[in-house]
Each structure stands twice: as structure tokens, then as C-alpha cells.
Design a protein around this motif. Sequence first.
Motif: not given
Lengths: 570, 570
Positions: A212-217, B206-216
Motif C-alpha cells: 500500500m501507498f502511505q498518505v502522510t503530511t 500545482c499550488e505549492g506542496a503545503g496543502e497537498m498529501f504526500q504519497v510515498t
Amino acid sequence: MSGSPSAPPADELAAVTLTDSVAGVVEAEFSQRVLIRSIIRRPDGGADLAGQRVRVGGWVKKGRKQRAIAFLEVNDGSCEANLQVLVDAELVTTLGEVTVGQIVATGTCVHVEGTLKVPPEGTVQRIELNVEKVLDLGTVNAAKYPLPKTKLTLEFIRDYVHLRPRTNAISAIARIRNALAYATHTFFQKHGFLYVHTPIITTSDCEGAGEMFQVTTLINDAEKLEKELTKIPADLEAARILAKDKGEIVTQLKSAKASDTEISAAVSELKIAKENLKKLEEKSKLKPGIPQKDGKIDYGQDFFARQAFLTVSGQLQVETYASALSSVYTFGPTFRAEHSHTSRHLAEFWMVEPEIAFADIQDDMNCAEAFVKFLCQWLLDNCRDDMEFMVEKFDKSAIDRLEMVAATGFVRLSYTDAVAILEEASKETNFENKVEWGIDLASEHERYLTEVKYKKPVIVYNYPKGIKAFYMKVNTDNKTVAAMDVLVPKVGELIGGSQREERYEVIRDRILEMGLPLEPYEWYLDLRRFGTVKHSGFGLGFERMILFATGIDNIRDVIPFPRYPGRADL
Amino acid sequence: MSGSPSAPPADELAAVTLTDSVAGVVEAEFSQRVLIRSIIRRPDGGADLAGQRVRVGGWVKKGRKQRAIAFLEVNDGSCEANLQVLVDAELVTTLGEVTVGQIVATGTCVHVEGTLKVPPEGTVQRIELNVEKVLDLGTVNAAKYPLPKTKLTLEFIRDYVHLRPRTNAISAIARIRNALAYATHTFFQKHGFLYVHTPIITTSDCEGAGEMFQVTTLINDAEKLEKELTKIPADLEAARILAKDKGEIVTQLKSAKASDTEISAAVSELKIAKENLKKLEEKSKLKPGIPQKDGKIDYGQDFFARQAFLTVSGQLQVETYASALSSVYTFGPTFRAEHSHTSRHLAEFWMVEPEIAFADIQDDMNCAEAFVKFLCQWLLDNCRDDMEFMVEKFDKSAIDRLEMVAATGFVRLSYTDAVAILEEASKETNFENKVEWGIDLASEHERYLTEVKYKKPVIVYNYPKGIKAFYMKVNTDNKTVAAMDVLVPKVGELIGGSQREERYEVIRDRILEMGLPLEPYEWYLDLRRFGTVKHSGFGLGFERMILFATGIDNIRDVIPFPRYPGRADL
């Protein structure tokens, strides 16, 4: 955009578009032009529209200049066929720096107005457009355009994911994909199913987090904190000096026997300075990096206050709606973080997952068969041109396959019978994987059953318990579960489904048997604790269905924006 | 599941289901039962079906026992209304340990077969079911069932996201949501738009990573590595001993003048042992934690070989298809990692985003208005019962609002005119936010325009350049952009859209002007470099549309599985 003559006022437009002027035959849209499909795909190829004034827009597929006239094959994506558009050089040169030589370049965008006319005898087209006004032009630097030639491999254009929809193959696939998506909704709505949006972000780690991909801030938050921490030493120093100064002022005022008001004002300033210093000192103790607690990552600090993932399937969640609204389905993106570099795997793909209350495995197979037939018939009825294009360019048998599946009853075979057939076959066929009761059927086995043995779709059901998921209903033999796979020629497994285990004690024991923890499944167990219902469902891999329909070999070509290890363009 | 009598064979079933037996009036499904809707929602409330044998399934909403008979109000989610089902005690007790007292409990699941009959005079129902056979029962431990009572607040049931679809409110909202989703597809398909699946995982920040969830997958990989590293010291020790032993053997053999064959065999074993040791030593040097490079996280090691996020909008990607297939739309989940705890924000929500080639801002407004009207009319035509329920329980004006919007032309107002009106209004109305040309309209201003001033939908267009995104078309005044917002009573902004800037130089300069890097937008710029096209589009917040339609106040109640800071159940 070279040359943008201002658009005519709305009342003039009404006169030049075909909307309403030819009753019911030309589609109106929100762009005051007509779809090329609605001209060319008329029974007589559009010849009856001769004399009509229309506005069209599209991109030049092929162009040539003959004397002072540009002959353009224009495509607007509404169908595979192009409209021949004739533009007089004079019309173009009035636009400024654009030459006729430029507009014939592949990729040029034209937005024009003119009169439809029947071309001279001996031409293939039944209708062409004689341009009277060029509204907009989007030119192309032919030397730099990545897709100028007409013959490009699918592999080559995969590197131009933003431009490849302009190719015949990708635009035909896009129309087929669109048709299958709408057919999916239509089928389920027609049968009283409700569409349920299951979540993309999930905290139910159903099959182990490995894939699974992890979703994180957390990473982003850690980087922000790190930036703040670099500023802290300077801020701390300043705050210390300030607190010291304020302290000295108080001392001085006291020794100078200043007024109470003066002293208490200074004391209050000192207090503020000390508090500020304390806050900074606390902040300076924060450790950079991802927050830890008891030697582990502290997911309490993450956005959802726990570890979150991208969903691998909406099934478990959609069961909550089936256990209330009876017949439901979900249709959305699902994710696997597998490092598969095959032509059959994507990290992001779409699934159709119906879930039917009061349905057993037989009902489930009936639904799956009806659905696949419906999709095939839909393409035959609604995408004939695009399917003919696929037959011509990619797979001679694509239409035959759709017709066969739409018209043929699916073979239904128990796993045990399937294994017997494969054991028999392995005397003559060299399978790479050994066949014996208990194995998970390999792709070569599935293909043998559907392509060689029966030459039609085959549903295999009642698989061994040991190779299937915990939520599948255990049969009375206690050896098999009520699972079923729909196998079709060309792709093998298209659908996987099962009756779900609705008995609380049985499913609880199965979870434990598989070494899974109960806690994350408590909500799922609740569905069995409170008003449990017999129910069944399946998942259809949407891209697999497109591969099956089109005969395309690589799954990366049937999804607009493919995601796989090392690649996620755009 | 208490008591599961085996199902009758298929041919017997055909006789007991209504499928085909009452022409065209009762829906067939894949669960060999009939939908309660198809009985109760007939013009005469189903009275004409008296005497028919049917099979139904559903959950008990309310039950009571009167002498030896259980009276059950059964709901199957196909409509808001219940079917009254009468079960004789004798039928139940034959199932084993179940008592009549148990099956009348709210939440019990019943699957039964019987004959429809007209109830005695004086009852509200026009038809009821006299059960002759109980097929399946799913009982409920009433003492433990979280939703036993009929009056529960929306806030309370939010904690039971897996059970709340069994409540009248959430099931009505689910049917309305389903209807709006299918209406959306139907509207766009009807107008020649193609549905395009834009990606969920995106590398376009597109709008700066601040408000985006990262997928990793980096965190998971790091944890795996960490586990491996803990085993390394022991492995290393063993490998060192082995290499030493093998070395000694070689020495002994040499000094004992053993044969060349013996010595060379021992040497080759020594070599293998040394290589193995070297590999382990190298691995032991790997640092635990997330891989770094030049002091930063090494995203080259992440799944997609670069930093990836969850999409905040499919617009930029869908433009690539509009620039080839003309009229397209996307409809899918989008994400914001904002820490908003309001009743109007979700971390995961659905958006409808059409994109129309050859369309200007006027066409865009026409499309938006037609779409919203179509959705309202669809609900009036297809969800009358559920809308009446919403009127009764949540919002008296819900149906009036739909009727008004479906029948009324939207007001169109330039931003400049809107500000003039608001400035005038601020003399009498106490706005919290000051009105002046250049501000982004606050929610209170939007609500004033649509709810107080015009009392109908209002489209505000041509906003100041400075407050809008880089991709919006700059008007000839060079002060405003061709953006538009659709404001509706109850929710304010429902749609935001714009004509897109199609001129290469202008959009490139706008990106730079906003301090954004060009590199991530090169593909987007390509659309302007090669055959650029005038085009426009908009985004409709799907949950906002449901709030507007139903009158529900909290957005967490109109999506099946709400995600917001600290919460992502299931």
C-alpha cells in the motif's frame, strides 16, 4: 495563438451554427461549433448538409497546399474520421504573420466557419468544408513538435502523455474507455444499484501495508519544523539579551527607588520577555525529523492522527452500504505499491465493484455474466467506428470477440473440475506451473481454459479455502469457499468475486486463522453482529476490460495517465 | 446468521419471484427478490399486486409483536418507505433458537417469501406482505446495537460511519448523491463530452506542496531496512568466523601439501565466504531512516522516483485531453491537506470538472448554468420522495429551491458591478469584511448577492487578475481575468471556472510573475506551443451541490466516508 479575430455577437452566431437549423441531427454544445462526428457520421456521410453554414474546430492531422488553397484533414476527437477543410491562402494571410505553409502542419489548431459542399467526383469524402472565415489559429513549430509523423509506436508516444491523445490510437481508446464507463453506470442504475463513493484514503490496512501507498503530511511538517529550528539559535540569543536587559531595568528602577507604577510596568515587561524566552527554549528542544514516540513513528501527529493509506479495494467499505441499501456498487481508482514492471500492472487503476445483498454465489455469477455481456453489446452498438479502427490497426479479432461474448453463455466450472481438466491437458500441453488440487491457477492455466479448451468465457467457482481471502464464504465441505473468477480470452482473469462470509463466528475465526488482528476489523465484524445479511460481490478490473475489448497489449496505453514504478508523469 | 434454510432450486424460484410475472412493473435484479420500491411506489401504492407471491429482503426499522404475529416495518434501501411484513410466530420458532421477540428488534435483517395482500381498512399502507417462508434471518443484540432508537442526531451517527447508512437520513442522502452522480454523467454524455480519468497520484505540484498529501513508500521501505539492519551484527559475526575458518583450512592444506584440486576447492570456498562478508559489510553501512542525498530526502528512492502527491484538481491534466478531443470532463476525488475543522471542508471530496475546447467564458457560463439546472430538474423528476423527506426533516425550502433554480435564468454580473452593489449595500448591511475593488469576495458577500439581493443564482465574472490563478485568461483591460463563480442560495460558491489563457507568452509570463518555476509546467506550456486552442472549464464541488440540494448543514454528512483532520474511519 496567432491572430484572434473577435467573435461575432451572439445573435449573428445563431445564424451560422447548425444548432436547431437542421432538425435533431447536429449536436449542440457549449462551444458554438458542431461536432465533426455529427456531420460525417450521418447515413449519407453528410452529403445532405451541402449548402449549410457551420463552424467547426479541430487539429490538422494531415495538410497539403495546392496552388493557393490549403487542404486540411481536421479531427476534433468526436470520432476517428476527419473532415476535409479547404482554406484559401488569402483568408490566412489576412491574419498577420501566418503563412499557408504553416497551417498545413500536423498539429495546427483551426477554428473556422464556412459552407459545407459536396466535393468533386472521385474523392472519398462525401462532404467537405469551404472556409469563409478563420476564427482562431493555433500554429505549430513543425521542427519542434514531438508527434509530427503519422506512424508512431504506442511505446514512443508514452513519453508524451500530454500530447498522445492527439493520435488516432489513443483518442479511439479514450472514446472506448468513456463508453465503457458510461455503460457501467447505466447497467447498474438500470438494475436498481446505487453508486457509492468509497474512500480513497483509508485507515483499514486490509492486506498488510507492504503493498500500500502511505498518505502522510509528516514529512512536509518535519521539513517545515526543520526550517523553523534553523532560525531558533539567533532568536534565542536575542530573547536572552532582551530578558537580561529587562531584568537590569527592574534592578535599576528598584535601586533608584522609582515609583511603584514604573516598577510594576518594568516587571510586567520582564515577565513577557521571560515567557517568550521560555517558549523559544521549549521549541528549541523539539527534535528535527519525523516525530517519534516509544521508538516508533508517532502517527498521532499525522493528518488523520493515525497511519493512512491509499485504498487497494472499495469492497469492505461498500459492504457497509450493501448492508443497508441492498444493491450498491463503487467505481473508482485503487492502488498497489507493487514493483511490477509488467504490461498488466499499474500502481493506479480503476475498479468496478458491485455488492449485492440477499445474493449468493450463483446470483453473483449471473450478475457478472450479464454485466460483461452488456459492456460488449454497448461497444458494438455505440463504438462501431472505433472498434473497426482497432480491428484494422491492432487486433483482427476484436469485434468478433465482443460479438461472441455478447451472444454466448459463459461456461461454469467448479475449481475441482477445472483442475481435473488441466491435469488431463498437462499430458499434452507443457504448463510451466504444475497442476494439482490446491494451487492458485496460473495465468497459463486460465488462458488454456478460456482460449483453448472452451474458446469462450469461463467462470471457475468454489476455490480451495487456503488460497483465498478471509471474507469469502466457507462452503459446507469446509474445504472450499464460494469464490468465482471470470476468465476471458485475451486477458485471462477479468473478474474476481465471491459470496461473503456472513456468519459472525466463522469470519472471526477465519481472521484469526490467517494471523490477522481483530481490532482493525471490528467495524466489519459489526456488519455480522447486527442484522447480518447473505451477500455477494465482485471486482472488475476496468483497464483489463479495455484490454479485452480493444486487443491492446500494454495496460499503460489504456489509461490516460499511467502510474508505475519510476513513472508518474504530470 | 441464525437459521439458514437452503434456498429452493432455481426452477421453483422462478415461480415465486415477481420477475416477468407482472409485466414491466417490478424490477428484476441479481438477488431473486423484488425491490420494495417497486411494490410500494406504484400509482396505487401496490394494491393491484394483492395475491402475488414475492420474495423481499431488508432491515427492520420498527417491529411489534401482537399476539402470535410479528408486525415488521421493513426497509431495503430502495426507497425511504417501508413495507409492512407480517410473520407468524410459528414460522420463526421453527428456525431454532430465534424468538419472535428477537426479530421485532430494530436492525434485524429478514429475507422472506410470502403473498401480498391488502391490509384491513383504516391502515395507512395500501399493501402488506403475509410471510409464508422465512429464508434467512440476521438477528441483533438490541442491548448492544449502537443505533437502536429512531431519533438520532447526524452528529451522533457520524461515529458509526459503517452503520449510519441504515438511518433514514443517510440512506436518503445516499440516493440523492447517487442520482446526482448519474445525472452528471448523463448531462455530459448527452452533450458529446468524453469522461476522462485524470490521475489521483500526481507529480505536478500545482499550488505549492503545503496543502497537498504526500504519497510515498519511503517510510515503509525505511522500516523494512531497519528490521534488516538489526539482524546484521549477528550475521556479520557469523560471516567473519566463516571466512576465518575457510582461510585457516587453506593454510592447513597448503602446509600439508595437499593436492592442487583440494587446495583450489578450498580457495574457491574462501572466496565465496569473503564475498559474502563484503556484501554484509556494505549493507551494514546503510543508514537507517529515510534515504538522504545532499542533505535532503532522496526522492529518487521513492516509488515513482520523485516526490508524489494526491491531486488537488484534475483540471490541468484534463486540459491535455480537451486539447485533442474537444469536449471532456473529469469526475473524481480530489484532496486538500488543510487543517480546516469547518462544516464546509473535507480532506477528500469529489469534483466535476468539464473542459471545453473552442469555448470562451460566455460558453463556459452557459454550460455551468445548463448543468446546474439539469441536476435540479433531475432530482425533481427522479428523487421526489427523498426530497420530500428532506423537506420534512431538514429544510422546508429544499424543493422550492430546486424548482426555482431549474426554472430561473441566472443573474450575470461583472465583478466590478458586484463590488459596486456590495459597496452600496454595506451602507445598510454590516459586513465583517470591507468591500473594495480588488478583494476576494467573502462568503458573506456571496451570500448577500444570491440570497438577499437577487434571491436566485448569480454568476460573477471578470475578477481582478491579482486574486486568481495563473492559468486564467487575461482580459484586454489587463486588470481582470475571464474567471467566473456561480453563487447559489444556501451554500454560496458552487462552481468556479474560467477561460484558460491560451497565449504562450502571456501564460509563461504569468507563471514567472507569480514566482512559480517553469519546469513543472513545461508540459502545460506545450499545449500552448503546439496547436493552442481557446478553451474554458469549471469545477463543481460535488458535496456542495448535495448540501445545496438537501439543505443539510454539515458536509461530513453528505459523503459516505468523510475524511478530515484527525479522522479517517474505515
